[in-house]
Design an enzyme around this catalytic site. Structure first.
Site, PDB file in Angstrom:
ATOM      1  N   CYS A  35       0.822  -1.214   0.000  1.00  0.00           N
ATOM      2  CA  CYS A  35       0.000   0.000   0.000  1.00  0.00           C
ATOM      3  C   CYS A  35       0.854   1.263   0.000  1.00  0.00           C
ATOM      4  O   CYS A  35       0.443   2.297  -0.518  1.00  0.00           O
ATOM      5  CB  CYS A  35      -0.962  -0.007   1.181  1.00  0.00           C
ATOM      6  SG  CYS A  35      -0.175  -0.249   2.775  1.00  0.00           S
ATOM      7  N   GLU A  94      -3.663   3.659  -8.488  1.00  0.00           N
ATOM      8  CA  GLU A  94      -2.833   2.677  -7.803  1.00  0.00           C
ATOM      9  C   GLU A  94      -2.820   1.371  -8.605  1.00  0.00           C
ATOM     10  O   GLU A  94      -3.855   0.745  -8.799  1.00  0.00           O
ATOM     11  CB  GLU A  94      -3.369   2.419  -6.396  1.00  0.00           C
ATOM     12  CG  GLU A  94      -2.494   1.480  -5.584  1.00  0.00           C
ATOM     13  CD  GLU A  94      -3.027   1.242  -4.179  1.00  0.00           C
ATOM     14  OE1 GLU A  94      -2.214   1.133  -3.250  1.00  0.00           O
ATOM     15  OE2 GLU A  94      -4.261   1.175  -4.013  1.00  0.00           O
TER      16      GLU A  94
END
Length: 496
Positions: A300, A399
């Protein structure tokens, strides 16, 4: 390839857990449903895992609620709780090799990382919160002489922990350990891609002496078991790490049910900024490569945007590429492998789609971009680097959660800060400079929950972890996580 003898021997006797843990027992789904647990190493089915559905989730939540209300864990004193959590850490350490093998098989990460990083950190998290649980103090108010006022922390009740597949056991412990330390009951929902170590954790917790019902583990599909958990009227909080779209659904489910609390960590598009006065270009190049390619880019806090000051861009990029070329995809069970498989065929295809989009938008691919080890049947993607990425390119906005790095160029500090903050995310950021004033200015200006100067991922359990903006809210790690799983009650006593 031929695996080392010790790993082959362990594989031959490895038991793969597959049943849910509800009310202290291993159980099948009421419907008998299961799902295929596929290993990304070779694309083969490892085992069949219980697919919990609404009835099973309700059973787990009822068990957790009963355990909380009768105080079998909540009302135990700090010394007793510490003993159980320390025992759990000891059992995890005893079975560390098994846990590492389960993790590597389940998610495709190199066995060396599972052995040396993931499992030790999970064990350390359990120990840290065991030690910290009696360090949470209340406070006494400044009351008049005829009244005593004080505030105390009380456990919330039933915590639904929904954890991701990239660091399955480690992320589970970031939530389970502080929630248990505060006296809550927990229903743990592992990602369907990575159920094995969570199920093993449930078994070890019972062996450690955690009372039945205090930790339930419910494998299953996110859209079924996860949704049922989040909609339950008897769950007091959902603690989630995962994607933004799922995080939004969880907030919606909270509103539709009992307004349960929601804590979210929703990833990022983290910038790593290298100024021309970087004190060590080689160290920065190592950090730039490992910052995005560690764990196959499925992190992340991955530093997926590399911002480099124009005068050093070309020479610095050469150094980053040289490091990345050493990261060759290999069999996760080979102790020499440093770059393993992506977690699933779907995730592999997602990364390859982003690579194709970057090509089509005019970024210059300087390394990688292909599927690797296709003959293995597994899900491998080469470390990939794009130069000449623009701020409006998809690769700079979204992302990827895969091994893809986008390089942007800046001309001065103000432009670097604008580019770094030009994202809906705000989880992590970093900068490399020899100027302490620039470092402190940058740390203040960067809109991120974690900021690293002259390093990347330089943090540990003692510091809070979480993001700004659409990276979510609430904090894992540190003493702040203990407070997250508690309510603050004020009590005033009139003296007569």
């Amino acid at each position: 390839m031929t695996l080392p003898a010790d790993i082959s021997e362990r594989l031959s006797r490895l038991a793969l857990p597959g049943q849910a843990i509800i009310d202290g027992a291993r159980v099948e789904a009421a419907s008998g449903a299961t799902f295929h647990n596929v290993s990304p190493r070779d694309g083969l089915v490892l085992n069949q895992v219980t697919a919990c559905q609404g009835e099973d989730v309700a059973r787990a939540v009822a068990s957790a609620r009963a355990a909380f209300e009768d105080g079998r864990w909540r009302d135990q004193g700090p010394r007793a709780k510490k003993k159980v959590l320390f025992r759990l850490a000891e059992l995890m350490e005893r079975d560390a090799e098994e846990l590492a093998l389960l993790e590597s098989l389940d998610v495709g990460k190199p066995i060396r990382d599972a052995r040396n990083v993931d499992i030790p950190l999970a064990i350390g998290t359990c120990r840290w919160y065991a030690e910290a649980l009696d360090k949470v103090y209340g406070e006494v108010g400044a009351s008049p002489v005829d009244r005593l006022s004080y505030a105390v922390h009380e456990p919330l009740g039933v915590i639904g922990a929904i954890v991701p597949w990239n660091f399955p056991l480690h992320m589970a412990m970031w939530k389970v350990a502080p929630a248990l330390a505060m006296g809550n009951s927990v229903v743990l929902k592992p990602a369907e891609q990575s159920p094995l170590t969570a199920l093993k954790l449930g078994e070890l917790a019972l062996e450690a002496g955690l009372p039945a019902g205090v930790l339930n583990v419910i494998p299953g599909l996110g859209g079924v078991a996860g949704e049922a958990l989040a909609l339950s009227m008897d769950v007091d909080m959902i603690a989630f790490t995962g994607s933004g779209p799922v995080g939004r659904k969880l907030m919606e489910y909270s509103a539709r049910s009992n307004l349960k609390r929601v804590s979210l960590e929703l990833g990022g598009k983290s910038p790593q900024i290298v100024f021309a006065d970087c004190p060590d270009l080689d160290a920065a190049a190592e950090a730039a490569a490992w910052g995005v390619f560690y764990n196959q880019g499925e992190v992340c806090t991955a530093a997926s945007r590399l911002l480099v000051e124009a005068p050093i861009k070309e020479q610095f990029l050469e150094r980053v590429v040289a490091v990345a070329k050493t990261l060759v995809p290999g069999d996760p069970l080979d102790p020499e492998t440093v770059f393993g498989a992506m977690v699933s065929e779907r995730q592999m295809k997602t990364a390859l789609d982003y690579i194709a989009t970057a090509d089509s938008q005019g970024a210059r691919r300087v390394l990688g971009g292909q599927r690797a080890r296709k003959d293995s049947g597994g899900f491998y993607v080469e470390p990939t680097i794009f130069d000449r990425v623009e701020a409006d390119h998809t690769l700079a906005r979204e992302e990827v959660f895969g091994p893809v790095l986008g390089v942007l160029t800046f001309k001065d500090e103000d432009q670097a800060m604008r580019l770094a903050n030009d994202t809906v995310y705000g989880l992590a950021a970093g900068l490399w400079t020899s100027d302490i004033n620039r470092a402190l200015r940058g740390a203040r200006r960067l809109k991120a929950g974690l900021v690293w100067v002259n390093g990347w991922d330089a943090c540990d359990i003692t510091m809070p972890f979480g993001g700004f903006k659409q990276s979510g809210f609430g904090r894992d790690r540190s003493l702040h996580a203990l407070h997250k799983y508690a309510d603050l009650k004020s009590v005033s006593v009139t003296l007569r």
